[in-house]
Scaffold this motif. Structure first.
Motif, PDB file in Angstrom:
ATOM      1  N   MET A  12       0.838  -1.198   0.000  1.00  0.00           N
ATOM      2  CA  MET A  12       0.000   0.000   0.000  1.00  0.00           C
ATOM      3  C   MET A  12       0.872   1.246   0.000  1.00  0.00           C
ATOM      4  SD  MET A  12      -3.249   0.704   0.023  1.00  0.00           S
ATOM      5  CE  MET A  12      -4.105   2.254   0.082  1.00  0.00           C
ATOM      6  N   LEU A  13       0.452   2.203  -0.751  1.00  0.00           N
ATOM      7  CA  LEU A  13       1.205   3.446  -0.825  1.00  0.00           C
ATOM      8  C   LEU A  13       1.089   4.207   0.487  1.00  0.00           C
ATOM      9  CD1 LEU A  13       0.261   5.145  -4.169  1.00  0.00           C
ATOM     10  CD2 LEU A  13       2.441   4.192  -3.554  1.00  0.00           C
ATOM     11  N   GLU A  14       2.135   4.940   0.801  1.00  0.00           N
ATOM     12  CA  GLU A  14       1.979   5.894   1.887  1.00  0.00           C
ATOM     13  C   GLU A  14       1.008   6.953   1.418  1.00  0.00           C
ATOM     14  OE1 GLU A  14       5.573   7.474   3.513  1.00  0.00           O
ATOM     15  OE2 GLU A  14       6.548   5.527   3.365  1.00  0.00           O
ATOM     16  N   ALA A  15       0.134   7.315   2.306  1.00  0.00           N
ATOM     17  CA  ALA A  15      -0.942   8.217   1.894  1.00  0.00           C
ATOM     18  C   ALA A  15      -0.362   9.523   1.387  1.00  0.00           C
ATOM     19  CB  ALA A  15      -1.869   8.465   3.063  1.00  0.00           C
ATOM     20  N   ARG A  16      -0.579   9.763   0.133  1.00  0.00           N
ATOM     21  CA  ARG A  16      -0.141  11.028  -0.447  1.00  0.00           C
ATOM     22  C   ARG A  16      -1.336  11.959  -0.461  1.00  0.00           C
ATOM     23  NH1 ARG A  16       1.433  12.667  -6.551  1.00  0.00           N
ATOM     24  NH2 ARG A  16      -0.034  14.335  -6.201  1.00  0.00           N
ATOM     25  N   PRO A  17      -1.187  13.174   0.025  1.00  0.00           N
ATOM     26  CA  PRO A  17      -2.353  14.053   0.030  1.00  0.00           C
ATOM     27  C   PRO A  17      -2.833  14.296  -1.388  1.00  0.00           C
ATOM     28  CG  PRO A  17      -0.354  15.273   0.540  1.00  0.00           C
ATOM     29  CD  PRO A  17       0.018  13.829   0.537  1.00  0.00           C
ATOM     30  N   SER A  18      -4.110  14.169  -1.579  1.00  0.00           N
ATOM     31  CA  SER A  18      -4.653  14.419  -2.905  1.00  0.00           C
ATOM     32  C   SER A  18      -4.809  15.921  -3.104  1.00  0.00           C
ATOM     33  CB  SER A  18      -5.995  13.713  -3.060  1.00  0.00           C
ATOM     34  OG  SER A  18      -6.845  14.086  -2.005  1.00  0.00           O
ATOM     35  N   ALA A  19      -4.906  16.295  -4.350  1.00  0.00           N
ATOM     36  CA  ALA A  19      -4.992  17.715  -4.658  1.00  0.00           C
ATOM     37  C   ALA A  19      -6.330  18.272  -4.198  1.00  0.00           C
ATOM     38  CB  ALA A  19      -4.825  17.923  -6.155  1.00  0.00           C
ATOM     39  N   SER A  20      -6.352  19.564  -3.987  1.00  0.00           N
ATOM     40  CA  SER A  20      -7.582  20.179  -3.472  1.00  0.00           C
ATOM     41  C   SER A  20      -8.709  20.101  -4.493  1.00  0.00           C
ATOM     42  CB  SER A  20      -7.319  21.645  -3.121  1.00  0.00           C
ATOM     43  OG  SER A  20      -6.825  22.323  -4.257  1.00  0.00           O
ATOM     44  N   ARG A  21      -8.353  19.934  -5.774  1.00  0.00           N
ATOM     45  CA  ARG A  21      -9.403  19.845  -6.783  1.00  0.00           C
ATOM     46  C   ARG A  21     -10.001  18.450  -6.871  1.00  0.00           C
ATOM     47  NH1 ARG A  21      -4.528  19.847  -9.456  1.00  0.00           N
ATOM     48  NH2 ARG A  21      -4.163  18.035 -10.760  1.00  0.00           N
ATOM     49  N   ASP A  22      -9.401  17.482  -6.170  1.00  0.00           N
ATOM     50  CA  ASP A  22      -9.938  16.123  -6.207  1.00  0.00           C
ATOM     51  C   ASP A  22     -11.202  16.031  -5.369  1.00  0.00           C
ATOM     52  OD1 ASP A  22      -8.072  15.088  -7.881  1.00  0.00           O
ATOM     53  OD2 ASP A  22      -6.745  14.393  -6.279  1.00  0.00           O
ATOM     54  N   ILE A  23     -12.234  15.460  -5.958  1.00  0.00           N
ATOM     55  CA  ILE A  23     -13.482  15.262  -5.234  1.00  0.00           C
ATOM     56  C   ILE A  23     -13.431  13.869  -4.599  1.00  0.00           C
ATOM     57  CG2 ILE A  23     -15.993  15.128  -5.469  1.00  0.00           C
ATOM     58  CD1 ILE A  23     -15.656  16.891  -8.000  1.00  0.00           C
ATOM     59  N   PRO A  24     -13.769  13.740  -3.324  1.00  0.00           N
ATOM     60  CA  PRO A  24     -13.738  12.411  -2.693  1.00  0.00           C
ATOM     61  C   PRO A  24     -14.680  11.446  -3.410  1.00  0.00           C
ATOM     62  CG  PRO A  24     -13.960  14.134  -1.047  1.00  0.00           C
ATOM     63  CD  PRO A  24     -14.104  14.801  -2.365  1.00  0.00           C
ATOM     64  N   GLY A  25     -14.222  10.223  -3.589  1.00  0.00           N
ATOM     65  CA  GLY A  25     -15.044   9.230  -4.277  1.00  0.00           C
ATOM     66  C   GLY A  25     -14.831   9.195  -5.771  1.00  0.00           C
ATOM     67  N   ARG A  26     -14.245  10.249  -6.308  1.00  0.00           N
ATOM     68  CA  ARG A  26     -13.943  10.266  -7.738  1.00  0.00           C
ATOM     69  C   ARG A  26     -12.490   9.849  -7.942  1.00  0.00           C
ATOM     70  NH1 ARG A  26     -17.812  13.218 -10.730  1.00  0.00           N
ATOM     71  NH2 ARG A  26     -19.746  13.020  -9.560  1.00  0.00           N
ATOM     72  N   LYS A  27     -12.196   9.450  -9.180  1.00  0.00           N
ATOM     73  CA  LYS A  27     -10.840   9.000  -9.465  1.00  0.00           C
ATOM     74  C   LYS A  27     -10.301   9.703 -10.695  1.00  0.00           C
ATOM     75  CE  LYS A  27     -10.921   4.486  -7.255  1.00  0.00           C
ATOM     76  NZ  LYS A  27     -10.007   4.898  -6.183  1.00  0.00           N
ATOM     77  N   ARG A  28      -9.010   9.507 -10.912  1.00  0.00           N
ATOM     78  CA  ARG A  28      -8.396  10.047 -12.122  1.00  0.00           C
ATOM     79  C   ARG A  28      -8.230   8.922 -13.137  1.00  0.00           C
ATOM     80  NH1 ARG A  28      -3.370  13.399  -9.473  1.00  0.00           N
ATOM     81  NH2 ARG A  28      -4.573  14.535  -7.917  1.00  0.00           N
TER      82      ARG A  28
END
Lengths: 168, 88
Positions: free
Chosen positions: A1-17
């Protein structure tokens, strides 16, 4: 498992790239070595809650230019959904793999709903992609190939005005 | 040495992509998607030497020319298209 990298502020929770990764393996690679790399990438994506949408093996094809002294390479194409930090982990592993001569990742979209994608990925596709070494090369006519054949009569006849010099 | 006009190859006849008087291909047909994996499409917008054809020749609009350049550069990165072609 990856170390939790903070997601960008534009990322909506539950959505993915939505990412696409293409990597090129050495043409003389045995099948099991290619399958091992594929298995590694698959493991990384699945462990980091990514969703594999597509995996394609484009076969052993002629490259437009030499990469690491190789004229041909086995192309593998992955389309997947993931979150921040996933591609970094994938690219770190591909960088370490000697068999991989080139990799490239493109972000196609961000904040996509994972439910809106239909995944056409299963173990069958995965095992088929590992046997790229024996696939027939696709007929890829690059401009470089056309350039190589410039001396042949057939090609010369197709060039408009190629014999123009004789009239003048 | 006289200049013979009829011997100049017409770009319209040889290359369906080029020619004045036509609009942007991608604006007129929205089904065509510019994708870095679609080499057959991208190849129509580079010369035999692999150089980009200016949009004044292909009548591509600015939006789509930008997308094309991005796609061609991506295709170059994964060796699907050449950066340059040396003709002997």
């Amino acid at each position: 498992m990856l170390e939790a990298r903070p997601s960008a502020s534009r990322d909506i929770p539950g959505r993915k790239r939505h990412y696409e990764t293409v990597y090129i393996l050495r043409p003389d690679l045995p099948d099991d070595a290619a399958a091992a790399i594929n298995a590694k990438i698959r493991k990384i994506i699945e462990e980091n809650s990514g969703i594999i949408l597509k995996l394609e093996n484009w076969g052993k094809r002629r490259m437009a230019y030499e990469v690491k002294k190789q004229r041909k390479g086995t192309y593998l194409f992955w389309s997947y959904l993931g979150s921040a930090g996933l591609t970094e982990e994938i690219e770190r592993n591909l960088k370490l793999a000697d068999a991989c001569i080139r990799f490239y990742t493109v972000k196609q979209a961000e904040n996509v709903d994972p439910k809106s994608f239909e995944a056409s990925f299963n173990d069958e596709i995965f095992s088929a992609a590992g046997t790229g070494g024996v696939e027939e090369p696709e007929p890829v006519v690059t401009h470089e190939e056309r350039g190589d054949d410039y001396d042949s009569d057939v090609i010369m006849n197709d060039i408009p005005g190629a014999d123009r010099g004789e009239d003048n | 040495m006289s200049f013979k006009k009829e011997q100049i190859p017409s770009l319209n006849d040889e290359e369906p992509v080029r020619g004045r008087g036509r609009g942007c291909r991608f604006c007129s047909d929205e089904n065509i998607k510019i994708d870095y994996k679609d080499i057959a499409l991208l190849r129509q917008f580079v010369t035999d030497r692999g150089k980009l054809i200016p949009r004044r020749m292909t009548n591509t609009c600015q939006t789509h020319q930008k997308a094309l350049v991005t796609a061609i550069n991506r295709a170059r990165m994964i060796a699907l298209m050449p950066f340059t072609v040396v003709v002997q």
